[in-house]
Design an enzyme around this catalytic site. Structure first.
Site, mmCIF file in Angstrom:
data_model
loop_
_atom_site.group_PDB
_atom_site.id
_atom_site.type_symbol
_atom_site.label_atom_id
_atom_site.label_comp_id
_atom_site.label_asym_id
_atom_site.label_seq_id
_atom_site.Cartn_x
_atom_site.Cartn_y
_atom_site.Cartn_z
ATOM 1 N N CYS A 1 6.079 -5.360 1.033
ATOM 2 C CA CYS A 1 6.255 -6.666 0.373
ATOM 3 C C CYS A 1 7.628 -6.713 -0.302
ATOM 4 C CB CYS A 1 5.141 -6.890 -0.655
ATOM 5 S SG CYS A 1 5.365 -5.948 -2.179
ATOM 6 N N CYS B 1 0.946 -1.655 -5.010
ATOM 7 C CA CYS B 1 1.013 -1.364 -3.573
ATOM 8 C C CYS B 1 1.113 0.145 -3.325
ATOM 9 C CB CYS B 1 2.250 -2.018 -2.965
ATOM 10 S SG CYS B 1 2.206 -3.809 -2.904
ATOM 11 N N GLU C 1 -6.034 -1.450 -6.631
ATOM 12 C CA GLU C 1 -6.265 -2.824 -7.094
ATOM 13 C C GLU C 1 -6.970 -2.854 -8.444
ATOM 14 O OE1 GLU C 1 -8.111 -4.875 -3.782
ATOM 15 O OE2 GLU C 1 -6.231 -4.806 -2.642
ATOM 16 N N CYS D 1 8.207 -4.204 -3.186
ATOM 17 C CA CYS D 1 8.379 -2.817 -2.718
ATOM 18 C C CYS D 1 9.744 -2.638 -2.058
ATOM 19 C CB CYS D 1 7.258 -2.421 -1.774
ATOM 20 S SG CYS D 1 5.679 -2.224 -2.624
ATOM 21 N N ASN E 1 -2.715 1.870 -2.059
ATOM 22 C CA ASN E 1 -2.788 0.708 -2.957
ATOM 23 C C ASN E 1 -3.957 0.836 -3.920
ATOM 24 O OD1 ASN E 1 -4.372 0.260 -0.596
ATOM 25 N ND2 ASN E 1 -4.430 -1.941 -0.959
ATOM 26 N N GLU F 1 3.207 1.673 -1.380
ATOM 27 C CA GLU F 1 4.598 2.147 -1.357
ATOM 28 C C GLU F 1 5.080 2.503 -2.759
ATOM 29 O OE1 GLU F 1 3.302 -0.519 0.017
ATOM 30 O OE2 GLU F 1 4.379 -1.187 1.797
#
Ligand code: THU
Length: 159
Positions: free
Chosen positions: A111, A72, A63, A114, A61, A74
């Protein structure tokens, strides 16, 4: 009104019950957490993909001070794979995450965004993606994205 039952069954096992190749992929996800840039959440997520030619692609991930701009683990891994080897389908994805205390006891699940991107990959290559979710107490094993996104919106849905 009648009800429609969309219940699912997933596997739960210990690492040593998985094949060597899948254990290696989970270790790839664990290792990928070290590449996370997560100064805002302090939650480091790693993902490792196995492509049909045996290549492993990792993501973590990333940010941003403008929170929604981050990505993310993924999707970082999936988009890296798609951008470099679009001719290869994704056979398996492994995911691991750690907070300030260490790796999570319970597996974390992808999430919603994803899941939608993973669904597109299943739809693009017409092959199910196996999902291995690591937690220190055990691994969730899911055989297709459809199991964790039971009502699916895909290209075909627009016809
Ligand atoms: N995150 C992921 O990378 N993957 C998930 O499946 C859930 C959440 C990241 C996004 C953000 O950087 C941090 O975890 C906290 O939500």
């Amino acid at each position: 009104m009648k009800t429609i039952d969309l219940s699912i069954k997933i596997g739960f096992c210990q690492l040593d019950e998985l094949s060597e190749q899948e254990q290696k992929l989970i270790n790839g996800a664990i290792s990928a957490t070290s590449k996370s840039y997560s100064p805002y959440s302090n939650f480091a997520v790693g993902a490792a993909l196995l492509l049909s030619n045996g290549t492993e692609i990792r993501g973590a991930n990333q940010e941003n001070a403008a929170f929604p701009v981050g990505l993310c683990a993924e999707r970082s891994a999936i988009f890296a794979a798609q951008s470099t080897q679009p001719d290869q389908s994704i056979t398996t994805i492994a995911i691991a995450a750690r907070n300030g205390y260490g790796f999570t006891k319970n597996p974390i699940v992808p999430c919603g965004s994803c899941r939608q991107v993973l669904l597109e990959m299943e739809d693009r290559y017409k092959k199910p993606i196996r999902i291995l979710l690591y937690g220190t107490e055990g691994v969730y094993v899911i055989n297709s994205v459809k199991d964790i996104l039971p009502l699916q919106f895909v290209g075909e849905s627009m016809k």
